[in-house]
Design a protein around this motif. Structure first.
Motif, PDB file in Angstrom:
ATOM      1  N   GLY A  60      37.897  40.415  43.785  1.00 39.25           N
ATOM      2  CA  GLY A  60      37.466  41.557  42.989  1.00 39.25           C
ATOM      3  C   GLY A  60      37.533  42.872  43.726  1.00 39.25           C
ATOM      4  O   GLY A  60      37.183  43.917  43.167  1.00 39.25           O
ATOM      5  N   SER A  61      37.998  42.856  44.974  1.00 33.94           N
ATOM      6  CA  SER A  61      38.003  44.074  45.783  1.00 33.94           C
ATOM      7  C   SER A  61      39.044  45.091  45.310  1.00 33.94           C
ATOM      8  O   SER A  61      38.875  46.301  45.518  1.00 33.94           O
ATOM      9  CB  SER A  61      38.262  43.726  47.258  1.00 33.94           C
ATOM     10  N   ILE A  62      40.121  44.632  44.686  1.00 35.93           N
ATOM     11  CA  ILE A  62      41.152  45.560  44.206  1.00 35.93           C
ATOM     12  C   ILE A  62      40.637  46.338  42.998  1.00 35.93           C
ATOM     13  O   ILE A  62      40.820  47.555  42.893  1.00 35.93           O
ATOM     14  CB  ILE A  62      42.444  44.810  43.859  1.00 35.93           C
ATOM     15  N   LEU A  63      39.953  45.639  42.102  1.00 33.34           N
ATOM     16  CA  LEU A  63      39.348  46.326  40.966  1.00 33.34           C
ATOM     17  C   LEU A  63      38.276  47.286  41.454  1.00 33.34           C
ATOM     18  O   LEU A  63      38.141  48.401  40.942  1.00 33.34           O
ATOM     19  CB  LEU A  63      38.749  45.310  39.991  1.00 33.34           C
ATOM     20  N   GLY A  64      37.524  46.858  42.465  1.00 36.83           N
ATOM     21  CA  GLY A  64      36.539  47.734  43.090  1.00 36.83           C
ATOM     22  C   GLY A  64      35.530  48.284  42.103  1.00 36.83           C
ATOM     23  O   GLY A  64      34.954  47.553  41.300  1.00 36.83           O
ATOM     24  N   ALA A  65      35.341  49.594  42.145  1.00 34.21           N
ATOM     25  CA  ALA A  65      34.345  50.251  41.295  1.00 34.21           C
ATOM     26  C   ALA A  65      34.920  50.711  39.954  1.00 34.21           C
ATOM     27  O   ALA A  65      34.241  51.398  39.190  1.00 34.21           O
ATOM     28  CB  ALA A  65      33.757  51.455  42.031  1.00 34.21           C
ATOM     29  N   ALA A  66      36.166  50.345  39.664  1.00 30.52           N
ATOM     30  CA  ALA A  66      36.781  50.735  38.398  1.00 30.52           C
ATOM     31  C   ALA A  66      35.989  50.155  37.224  1.00 30.52           C
ATOM     32  O   ALA A  66      35.444  49.056  37.313  1.00 30.52           O
ATOM     33  CB  ALA A  66      38.226  50.252  38.339  1.00 30.52           C
ATOM     34  N   THR A  67      35.928  50.892  36.128  1.00 32.24           N
ATOM     35  CA  THR A  67      35.192  50.454  34.934  1.00 32.24           C
ATOM     36  C   THR A  67      36.138  50.481  33.727  1.00 32.24           C
ATOM     37  O   THR A  67      36.105  51.408  32.919  1.00 32.24           O
ATOM     38  CB  THR A  67      33.981  51.355  34.673  1.00 32.24           C
ATOM     39  N   LEU A  75      42.137  51.221  34.641  1.00 33.08           N
ATOM     40  CA  LEU A  75      42.398  50.221  35.677  1.00 33.08           C
ATOM     41  C   LEU A  75      43.040  50.896  36.881  1.00 33.08           C
ATOM     42  O   LEU A  75      43.693  51.939  36.756  1.00 33.08           O
ATOM     43  CB  LEU A  75      43.342  49.134  35.148  1.00 33.08           C
ATOM     44  N   PRO A  76      42.891  50.321  38.081  1.00 36.13           N
ATOM     45  CA  PRO A  76      43.592  50.883  39.244  1.00 36.13           C
ATOM     46  C   PRO A  76      45.110  50.835  39.041  1.00 36.13           C
ATOM     47  O   PRO A  76      45.639  49.843  38.512  1.00 36.13           O
ATOM     48  CB  PRO A  76      43.150  49.959  40.391  1.00 36.13           C
ATOM     49  N   VAL A  77      45.782  51.859  39.436  1.00 33.55           N
ATOM     50  CA  VAL A  77      47.243  51.873  39.347  1.00 33.55           C
ATOM     51  C   VAL A  77      47.797  50.725  40.188  1.00 33.55           C
ATOM     52  O   VAL A  77      47.374  50.509  41.322  1.00 33.55           O
ATOM     53  CB  VAL A  77      47.809  53.217  39.834  1.00 33.55           C
ATOM     54  N   GLY A  78      48.731  49.973  39.619  1.00 30.88           N
ATOM     55  CA  GLY A  78      49.309  48.834  40.324  1.00 30.88           C
ATOM     56  C   GLY A  78      48.537  47.544  40.144  1.00 30.88           C
ATOM     57  O   GLY A  78      48.925  46.512  40.695  1.00 30.88           O
ATOM     58  N   TYR A  79      47.443  47.595  39.361  1.00 31.17           N
ATOM     59  CA  TYR A  79      46.631  46.386  39.176  1.00 31.17           C
ATOM     60  C   TYR A  79      47.422  45.335  38.403  1.00 31.17           C
ATOM     61  O   TYR A  79      48.195  45.657  37.506  1.00 31.17           O
ATOM     62  CB  TYR A  79      45.346  46.723  38.426  1.00 31.17           C
ATOM     63  N   ASN A  80      47.218  44.077  38.771  1.00 33.72           N
ATOM     64  CA  ASN A  80      47.930  42.977  38.133  1.00 33.72           C
ATOM     65  C   ASN A  80      46.982  42.141  37.287  1.00 33.72           C
ATOM     66  O   ASN A  80      45.992  41.604  37.793  1.00 33.72           O
ATOM     67  CB  ASN A  80      48.567  42.061  39.185  1.00 33.72           C
TER      68      ASN A  80
END
Length: 220
Positions: A96-103, A121-126
């Motif tokens: 879950g670290s890539i998603l991080g604090a994204a909502t 979502l974070p850019v580049g998220y899969n």
């Protein structure tokens, strides 16, 4: 202080030493056959998540908490949030670290009830087939919890943080709206214990084995 329901994942599911888990959304279908041999199928009710959880061997001190929490959930009307412990995190974000604090929220719900699109979502998220998505929706002033699994591969999230459109299962129910916050980590449905399904297992030489229970999603 008394517990409130539904129990959060931290208050129940996260405490369980799960050894085996069955997690499925079986079809509710009636089937009949014509004189010509054709099989006719008709949906009787919405697909609801259901399953069984078996806990691993536990020392006496370890077994007390799961046993007591199961007792707490046995009366009618008491609910908890249940997630698939086999896939608690997105496949390509295993901590879950890539998603991080994204909502992330729902960006679009194309007609048909089979597809959705997320934003923030974070850019580049899969997002991968098999990942879970949960969100709340309202029907007749009652807030319910939806849980869906991604079917199609939505590919990498481009600049702007908006995912491509992807298909989910089960179908999206009436009441879902854009702008709603979604959960991708430990995405859970609201569930109840199946009556008379709790087994507290057997104890021998300080170890408790084979504690298990069945559960069913509820839309209440």
């Amino acid at each position: 202080m008394a517990y409130s329901f539904p129990l959060s994942t931290a208050a129940f599911m996260d405490l369980l030493p799960i050894q085996q888990m069955f997690f499925d959304a079986p079809e509710q279908v009636e089937m009949s056959q014509t004189g010509g041999g054709e099989l006719l199928r008709a949906d009787l009710a919405p697909m609801l998540w259901a399953g069984e959880i078996r806990l691993g061997p536990m020392a006496k001190a370890e077994s007390a908490v799961p046993e007591l929490m199961l007792d707490l959930l046995r009366p009618a009307g008491r609910t908890f949030y249940c997630y698939d412990a086999r896939r608690a995190y997105p496949l390509l974000d295993p901590t879950g670290s890539i998603l991080g604090a994204a909502t992330p929220t729902i960006y679009a719900l194309p007609a048909g009830g089979r597809e959705m699109q997320l934003q923030a979502l974070p850019v580049g998220y899969n997002l991968s087939p098999g990942d879970y998505v949960a969100f709340d929706y309202t029907v007749a002033s009652v807030t319910r919890r939806a849980l869906h699994r991604i079917v199609s591969d939505p590919a990498v999230v481009p600049a702007g943080g908006i995912s491509p459109v992807f298909e989910v299962t089960p179908m999206i129910r009436t009441g879902a709206v854009t702008g709603t916050a979604v959960t991708l980590i430990k995405a859970a449905c609201k569930a109840v214990l199946v009556p008379n399904s709790v087994s507290k297992g057997t104890s021998l030489r300080g170890l408790t084995r084979d504690m298990n229970f069945r559960w069913q999603q509820t839309l209440r």
